[in-house]
Design a protein around this motif. Structure first.
Motif, PDB file in Angstrom:
ATOM      1  N   ALA B 129      33.334  46.763  35.922  1.00  0.00           N
ATOM      2  CA  ALA B 129      34.006  47.279  34.724  1.00  0.00           C
ATOM      3  C   ALA B 129      33.049  48.205  33.991  1.00  0.00           C
ATOM      4  CB  ALA B 129      34.428  46.134  33.821  1.00  0.00           C
ATOM      5  N   GLU B 130      33.596  49.329  33.525  1.00  0.00           N
ATOM      6  CA  GLU B 130      32.756  50.280  32.805  1.00  0.00           C
ATOM      7  C   GLU B 130      33.383  50.624  31.462  1.00  0.00           C
ATOM      8  OE1 GLU B 130      30.875  53.226  35.822  1.00  0.00           O
ATOM      9  OE2 GLU B 130      32.784  52.592  36.649  1.00  0.00           O
ATOM     10  N   GLY B 131      32.572  51.096  30.563  1.00  0.00           N
ATOM     11  CA  GLY B 131      33.088  51.442  29.240  1.00  0.00           C
ATOM     12  C   GLY B 131      32.251  52.532  28.610  1.00  0.00           C
ATOM     13  N   ARG B 177      36.226  44.486  25.769  1.00  0.00           N
ATOM     14  CA  ARG B 177      37.368  45.327  26.119  1.00  0.00           C
ATOM     15  C   ARG B 177      38.109  44.770  27.335  1.00  0.00           C
ATOM     16  NH1 ARG B 177      37.709  50.691  24.301  1.00  0.00           N
ATOM     17  NH2 ARG B 177      36.101  51.279  22.788  1.00  0.00           N
ATOM     18  N   THR B 178      37.349  44.266  28.309  1.00  0.00           N
ATOM     19  CA  THR B 178      37.994  43.754  29.517  1.00  0.00           C
ATOM     20  C   THR B 178      38.866  42.542  29.194  1.00  0.00           C
ATOM     21  OG1 THR B 178      36.111  44.526  30.812  1.00  0.00           O
ATOM     22  CG2 THR B 178      37.578  42.945  31.873  1.00  0.00           C
ATOM     23  N   MET B 179      38.376  41.671  28.311  1.00  0.00           N
ATOM     24  CA  MET B 179      39.165  40.496  27.956  1.00  0.00           C
ATOM     25  C   MET B 179      40.511  40.905  27.386  1.00  0.00           C
ATOM     26  SD  MET B 179      36.774  37.452  26.543  1.00  0.00           S
ATOM     27  CE  MET B 179      35.285  38.212  26.042  1.00  0.00           C
ATOM     28  N   ILE B 180      40.478  41.921  26.521  1.00  0.00           N
ATOM     29  CA  ILE B 180      41.729  42.367  25.905  1.00  0.00           C
ATOM     30  C   ILE B 180      42.642  42.977  26.971  1.00  0.00           C
ATOM     31  CG2 ILE B 180      42.664  44.119  24.332  1.00  0.00           C
ATOM     32  CD1 ILE B 180      40.104  43.418  22.580  1.00  0.00           C
ATOM     33  N   GLU B 181      42.019  43.733  27.880  1.00  0.00           N
ATOM     34  CA  GLU B 181      42.775  44.397  28.935  1.00  0.00           C
ATOM     35  C   GLU B 181      43.401  43.401  29.917  1.00  0.00           C
ATOM     36  OE1 GLU B 181      41.120  46.920  32.530  1.00  0.00           O
ATOM     37  OE2 GLU B 181      40.421  47.703  30.597  1.00  0.00           O
ATOM     38  N   LYS B 182      42.689  42.304  30.200  1.00  0.00           N
ATOM     39  CA  LYS B 182      43.165  41.348  31.218  1.00  0.00           C
ATOM     40  C   LYS B 182      44.235  40.408  30.660  1.00  0.00           C
ATOM     41  CE  LYS B 182      40.425  42.494  34.690  1.00  0.00           C
ATOM     42  NZ  LYS B 182      40.876  42.872  36.038  1.00  0.00           N
ATOM     43  N   LYS B 183      44.452  40.462  29.381  1.00  0.00           N
ATOM     44  CA  LYS B 183      45.557  39.731  28.749  1.00  0.00           C
ATOM     45  C   LYS B 183      45.648  38.267  29.182  1.00  0.00           C
ATOM     46  CE  LYS B 183      48.598  43.600  27.734  1.00  0.00           C
ATOM     47  NZ  LYS B 183      47.862  44.756  28.248  1.00  0.00           N
ATOM     48  N   GLY B 184      44.542  37.565  29.094  1.00  0.00           N
ATOM     49  CA  GLY B 184      44.607  36.131  29.338  1.00  0.00           C
ATOM     50  C   GLY B 184      44.494  35.703  30.789  1.00  0.00           C
ATOM     51  N   PHE B 187      39.217  36.312  35.279  1.00  0.00           N
ATOM     52  CA  PHE B 187      38.615  37.479  35.940  1.00  0.00           C
ATOM     53  C   PHE B 187      37.120  37.286  36.102  1.00  0.00           C
ATOM     54  CE2 PHE B 187      38.384  38.293  31.409  1.00  0.00           C
ATOM     55  CZ  PHE B 187      37.099  38.780  31.244  1.00  0.00           C
ATOM     56  N   ARG B 188      36.558  38.121  36.958  1.00  0.00           N
ATOM     57  CA  ARG B 188      35.098  38.158  37.173  1.00  0.00           C
ATOM     58  C   ARG B 188      34.677  39.611  37.207  1.00  0.00           C
ATOM     59  NH1 ARG B 188      34.806  33.709  42.146  1.00  0.00           N
ATOM     60  NH2 ARG B 188      36.088  32.195  41.052  1.00  0.00           N
ATOM     61  N   ILE B 189      33.773  39.971  36.330  1.00  0.00           N
ATOM     62  CA  ILE B 189      33.362  41.384  36.308  1.00  0.00           C
ATOM     63  C   ILE B 189      31.838  41.523  36.220  1.00  0.00           C
ATOM     64  CG2 ILE B 189      35.447  42.388  35.287  1.00  0.00           C
ATOM     65  CD1 ILE B 189      33.907  42.304  32.550  1.00  0.00           C
ATOM     66  N   ILE B 190      31.407  42.691  36.665  1.00  0.00           N
ATOM     67  CA  ILE B 190      30.027  43.140  36.488  1.00  0.00           C
ATOM     68  C   ILE B 190      30.113  44.428  35.681  1.00  0.00           C
ATOM     69  CG2 ILE B 190      28.059  44.175  37.728  1.00  0.00           C
ATOM     70  CD1 ILE B 190      28.121  41.211  38.029  1.00  0.00           C
ATOM     71  N   CYS B 191      29.322  44.523  34.622  1.00  0.00           N
ATOM     72  CA  CYS B 191      29.356  45.727  33.773  1.00  0.00           C
ATOM     73  C   CYS B 191      27.990  46.404  33.779  1.00  0.00           C
ATOM     74  CB  CYS B 191      29.695  45.381  32.324  1.00  0.00           C
ATOM     75  SG  CYS B 191      30.973  44.157  32.126  1.00  0.00           S
ATOM     76  N   PRO B 192      27.825  47.452  34.572  1.00  0.00           N
ATOM     77  CA  PRO B 192      26.565  48.197  34.536  1.00  0.00           C
ATOM     78  C   PRO B 192      26.689  49.367  33.569  1.00  0.00           C
ATOM     79  CG  PRO B 192      27.864  48.848  36.440  1.00  0.00           C
ATOM     80  CD  PRO B 192      28.735  47.938  35.612  1.00  0.00           C
ATOM     81  N   GLY B 193      25.587  49.822  33.021  1.00  0.00           N
ATOM     82  CA  GLY B 193      25.672  51.023  32.198  1.00  0.00           C
ATOM     83  C   GLY B 193      24.445  51.272  31.344  1.00  0.00           C
TER      84      GLY B 193
END
Lengths: 802, 345
Positions: B129-131, B177-184, B187-193
């Motif tokens: 996931a990126e932002g 942001r991902t939590m809001i996007e995944k709507k409950g 999930f499993r994410i990696i956020c590099p940046g």
């Protein structure tokens, strides 16, 4: 937080283990011990001396020849240069053979012809930080009290036979900003008891409330204010033990009153303030918000201008202290003070934090208020101050405490089930073990109906929710005991998005072409932010930049890449080729954030081919850069959707700049660095390109389906055209492609010539056209027909066939 | 006639022998075996012979032809071989001279580290996931349990753009942001940046650096899952024989919070300069997602739990490759970057 173990021992038994082991245990169970500091630093042969006599050195104005008794009948001659040495003093002597901090070794020596058998020491020479040394001894030797015994160990007497633990506290553990807080933590770890100080003292017959009145106009920000009045205080130096505890804690001793408030600050974590009662003048304390622009001179002799949200202590007329931050000079305790008012209060953390930040005044006091002091210790600390002022400063404590108190002192209740704790941890800790841990922490706990009902002590303001109890149980049970598992439950399908996959392809293509990946800063100067930008839009600027080089977010990657190229060239690299993938920041979106667009940029400078012993050398040129970009589009399946046209970008060579278009929209530039720019940076031929990667990688391409390998021959025909020198061959190619029937499979430029054989201002461009039909072999006639259409179109366009 | 033939054969064989190249040899062939050659002539003259002599002479002529042809072929083969040898000798080169350089670029060491971590987690079903690098104060702080005025905001001194926008100080806003996007949904994410802090650049500080965070949200995510996952990171990045230990720590967005140490990869735990003689090296911070954070992300903390971890790519790269100064990652000296070309192991 610096924790003297000698001091800590007053509250908890730590004799069962070495300082190192204690430090390790504290670290592993929650508070990181950054350092274990041996205050003695391995010093030996440092003893108490008695200065029997002092005479001027015959040959040196600033030196004195002292006869110093360092044991019964053992008098030695020692030269001393300190301005404050006097006969009759008890001093610290480093004898020959002594080793002092910093590798100093004391030897018998002659100083200007006179023998010296040791050194009379300052505290700094014994490794004490100068800022903690009492002012009276800051520029000379340290003078011991009269009852010190010559020849005895001086290190013990000045508190240097001590170990200090330096704690690196996280913001949640403000409870450990006090010796007692640390004692509770250590007691929980070692399953020991905490010995609290016993507070008792005699009171005078007079009542404090006859001396002073207290009120607060801002009870939300100051729910508790307590004042104690102590008469007939004799201002003097504090006893040595107290001074040394303060110094070990990193605090400079001043006088007994100030030292006592600081001692209690360290002991209980409750900041106190001492006012000179007579200097208050009005017999009144009123806590209120400051008036905008109101001024106060603080204890550091700085005039401070206040704002309406700053909380101040006043005498009903003018401010006498900035609440929780620093006292005022107008009510300072001085050597003439006889009656003191001790303030013990609870101030709102946010207000203190804001004020101390605004005034640039961070103090031990503000640091504690900011994080919230223990509501149940405020009044205890006031009593402790009264006791110590009575014991150590000869004061008479007036009866009673004058206070306003609306402070909620009830502990936070947390109800949690043992099952929840185990579920969160992935463990099976027994109820018995959980209870044992909570008891060791001195949490009030009751187990009922499968629940733990916990009242955490108010000193632990970090304990608020079930998860906090999970952490307490886990850290004292030991994180090593937590097993290792992996998440269970539905398998998620991960993987890269199409965009992310393609971005990796971009990197591979760039690296395959021989480019190194650079990473440069997103922040740049206002001057460079928009240079070479594909699109110039409103820039994003920092509110408070740290330097002019980094004020603005970039809109092009090229300037920093050129800087990197220049950096390498300055270090004798004769060929640099770099690429970067990074965001540029354009204008503003609905979220009030800049629109972030990912770009790819490259820079090539110097030699492209340099095959040394074969003697093949070629500099980079426009077409090297373009070739790399074309390879990228090939790899991404976009070649047929990309076109190039002459472009113009400030800072690039006007005759060597192209716009790159995808489906007719400009998405990039390729160009040579303008000779004037190159000269500035001392760069040879330099070419750059920048592409809007976001547009490119989001361009959807068709699924890959194979085209049959040709079974029938291809037939090629060549056309050579005479064109104006600057006529774009790409335009001619478009005409050819447009005119060719479906039999025309490919068009390639295979020769470009300008020179002697051509008219000035003209060039010859030769194209090779390939005709092909996948179904059958073409006849000569068919090819000729198709080719004639091309020739006709060229003729109509005015292109002259040679 | 027989005499003549013998003579011709001797002549021909001698000339073949004497020929030094294929051209001369061809001349000999044409001269003796060609249609106008003496042997053909002799064959033509056979008509004059008696019928008894004819076969005898015929055989003799054939024998001579065969001898000559055979000799010719041998000589051709020899000469061809000779020619090849000569050519080979002429074409011999000094194979110890260096080859023509092929330019091969490579990734920046930070990208190398980030992709290594990404790939590890991609194989375990994580998404990347990126932002944005410029963030709302809300996502960077408030949604992570750091309300305005929270003392822990000091831990991360921040570049503000306006009162409400800033350069992100960590990649955690991507988590929010991902939590809001995944709507409950779990999930499993990696956020590099890239992330930013108000620091002066020196050997150990950089105002811009690279972070890789991980977040797992689901039902019954346990601290033991975090520990198991961190163990995999340690072993993947620093070697299979690494051990890990967790120490309690504090981050506003996790509770409990931990810091992970790994056993020193240089000395194995006995103590050296790399581990400052402790045997352990601090690698990353992690913890169980704070219920407030879950709640603000739209997840019921009674039902869902999660873990998160944050890794500094520079720190990993500095430890892994022995880089002593963080500024090397941003000066883009080609003598530095090109060292990260080769594979390991």
């Amino acid at each position: 937080m610096l924790v003297s173990l000698n001091w800590l021992k007053q509250y908890v038994n730590i004799d069962s283990l070495s300082p190192e082991d204690l430090a390790e245990k504290i670290t592993r169970s929650g508070i990181e011990v950054d350092a274990v500091i041996d205050r003695s630093q391995g010093m030996t042969n440092v003893v108490v001396g008695y200065v029997v006599s002092k005479e001027k050195h015959p040959d040196a104005d600033k030196l004195n020849v002292c006869q110093v008794e360092v044991g019964e009948g053992d008098v030695r001659q020692i030269i001393c240069g300190a301005p404050n040495v006097e006969a009759g003093q008890k001093v610290i002597v480093a004898l020959p053979g002594a080793r002092l901090p910093g590798g100093v070794k004391i030897k018998k020596a002659k100083m200007r012809g006179v023998e010296s058998n040791g050194m009379i020491c300052s505290l700094q020479e014994l490794g004490v930080e100068g800022r903690t040394v009492p002012k009276a001894y800051a520029d000379g030797i340290y003078v011991l009290p009269e009852d010190a015994v010559p020849g005895s160990n001086a290190l013990e007497l000045v508190g240097l036979s001590d170990i200090v633990l330096e704690l690196g506290l996280t913001p949640n553990r403000s409870d450990a900003l006090s010796m007692l807080g640390v004692a509770y933590e250590v007691a929980a770890i070692l399953s020991e008891e905490v010995k609290l100080p016993e507070i008792n003292y005699a009171t005078a017959s007079e009542s404090a409330e006859n001396f002073i009145k207290v009120s607060t106009e801002a009870p939300e920000l100051n729910p508790l204010y307590a004042a104690k009045v102590i008469k007939n205080v004799k201002i003097a130096e504090s006893p040595l033990w107290l001074q040394h505890y303060l110094m070990a804690a990193g605090i400079r001793p001043h006088n007994n009153v100030v030292d006592i408030t600081n001692y209690i600050l360290m002991e209980y974590g409750q900041p106190l303030h001492a006012f000179d009662y007579d200097a208050l003048k009005t017999n009144e304390i009123v806590v209120r918000l400051a008036k905008d622009g109101e001024k106060i001179v603080t204890l550091d002799d700085q005039e401070r201008t206040l704002q309406a949200h700053n909380l101040v202590i006043t005498n009903g007329i003018e401010p006498v202290a900035v609440a929780g931050v620093m006292g005022g000079a107008n009510s300072e305790v001085t050597s003439d003070t006889t009656t003191v008012v001790i303030e013990a209060a609870y101030f709102d953390g946010f207000t203190v934090r804001r004020t101390s930040k605004e005034l640039g005044l961070r103090s031990d006091s503000s640091a504690r208020f900011e994080k919230g002091v223990d509501p149940n210790r405020v009044l205890v600390a006031a009593e402790r101050a009264a006791q110590l002022l009575s014991e150590l400063a000869g004061g008479e404590v007036l009866q009673g405490t004058v206070l306003v108190d609306q402070l909620d002192k009830t502990p936070t209740r947390v109800v949690v089930s043992p099952d929840f704790i185990n579920a969160r941890l992935g463990m099976k800790i027994s109820l018995e073990d959980m209870l044992s841990i909570l008891h060791r922490l001195q949490f009030d706990v009751e187990a009922a109906n499968g629940l733990l009902i916990i009242d955490a002590p108010t000193r632990r303001q970090d304990i608020k929710i079930e998860e906090d109890i999970v952490e307490e149980i886990a850290r004292l049970y030991g994180y090593d005991e937590i097993p290792m598992t992996l998440p269970e439950g539905a398998v998620t399908i991960g993987g890269l998005t199409s965009y992310q996959e393609k971005r990796r392809v971009v990197r591979n293509v760039m690296e395959g072409a021989g480019l190194l990946q650079a990473v440069t800063y997103s922040l740049t100067s206002a001057e460079l932010a928009q240079k070479f930008a594909l699109k110039v839009e409103e820039t994003t600027k920092l509110l408070m930049p740290m330097s002019e080089e980094r004020t603005t977010l970039r809109q092009s990657l090229i300037p920093h890449l050129i800087e990197a190229a220049s950096y390498n060239v300055a270090r004798k690299a004769d060929s640099v080729s770099l690429y970067e993938v990074g965001s540029v920041f354009l204008g503003q979106t609905e979220e009030e954030l800049p629109y972030e667009e990912e770009h790819l940029a490259i820079v090539l400078t110097g030699k492209w081919v340099d095959n040394q012993w074969q003697g093949e050398k070629r500099s980079v040129d426009f077409f090297v850069a373009k070739g790399i970009i074309e390879a990228l589009f090939d790899k991404l399946g976009l070649t047929e959707r990309v076109t190039y046209e002459k472009g113009s970008v400030d800072g690039l060579h006007p005759g060597q700049t192209a716009n790159v278009l995808l489906d007719g929209h400009k998405i990039g530039i390729i160009g040579g660095l303008h000779p004037a720019e190159r000269k500035k940076l001392d760069l040879k031929e330099t070419f750059v390109a920048e592409l809007n990667l976001y547009a490119i990688l989001n361009a959807v391409t068709d699924a890959l389906v194979y085209t049959p390998v040709p079974r029938f021959p291809e037939i090629s025909r060549d056309i050579a055209l005479e064109l104006d020198r600057l006529k774009p061959a790409g335009e001619i190619e478009s005409i050819i492609r447009g005119a060719g029937t479906k039999l025309l499979k490919d068009v390639k430029v295979f020769d470009v010539y300008e020179g002697e054989k051509m008219e000035a201002g003209k060039k010859s461009v030769a194209f090779s056209l390939t005709y092909f039909d996948p179904e059958r072999t073409l006849t000569d006639e068919e090819v000729t027909n198709a080719h004639n259409k091309v020739l006709k179109a060229l003729a109509e366009a005015g292109a002259e066939v040679r | 006639m027989e005499q003549q033939l013998k003579q011709l054969e001797l002549e021909a064989l001698a000339k073949i022998e004497a020929a030094s190249n294929l051209k001369e040899l061809n001349e000999v062939r044409v001269a003796y075996l060609g249609k106008k050659g003496p042997i053909t002539d002799l064959l033509k003259g056979m008509g004059k012979l008696s019928p008894e002599e004819r076969p005898k002479m015929g055989a003799l002529v054939n024998t001579v032809r065969e001898h000559v042809t055979e000799k010719l072929e041998t000589k051709v083969a020899h000469l061809e071989e000779q020619a090849v040898l000569e050519q080979l000798e002429k074409e011999a080169i000094d194979v110890t001279l260096p080859g023509r350089p092929v330019r091969v670029g490579n990734r920046h060491p930070l990208t190398r580290v980030v992709e290594e971590i990404e790939d590890l987690f991609l194989s375990m079903g994580y998404e990347i996931a990126e932002g944005p690098e410029v963030e709302k104060d809300y996502y960077n702080f408030e949604a992570l349990n750091l309300p305005k005025g929270h003392p822990a905001r000091d831990m991360q001194d921040t570049f503000y753009i306006t009162e409400e926008t800033l350069l992100r100080t960590h990649t955690s806003p991507v988590q929010a942001r991902t939590m809001i996007e995944k709507k409950g949904e779990p999930f499993r994410i990696i956020c590099p940046g890239k992330v930013f802090r108000r620091d002066n650049d020196d050997a150990t500080h950089s105002h811009q650096f690279m972070q890789v965070e991980g977040l797992v949200v689901g039902e019954n995510i346990r601290m033991s899952d975090l520990k198991g996952t961190l163990d995999i990171i340690a072993k993947k990045m620093f070697g299979a024989d690494r051990e890990i230990r967790l120490r309690p720590s504090f981050f506003p967005f996790t509770e409990p919070s931990v810091e992970m140490d790994i056993s020193c990869f240089k000395c194995g735990g006995s103590g050296c300069n790399v581990c400052k003689h402790t045997g352990w090296i601090e690698i990353l911070g992690a913890g169980m997602v704070h219920p407030n954070v879950l709640e603000m992300g739209g997840y019921d903390p009674k039902k869902y739990s999660g873990f998160a971890f944050g890794i500094g790519a520079e720190r990993i790269a500095m430890l892994k490759y022995g880089v002593e100064d963080i500024r090397h990652f941003y000066t883009n000296d080609t003598r530095f970057i090109s060292q990260f070309q080769r594979t390991e192991g």
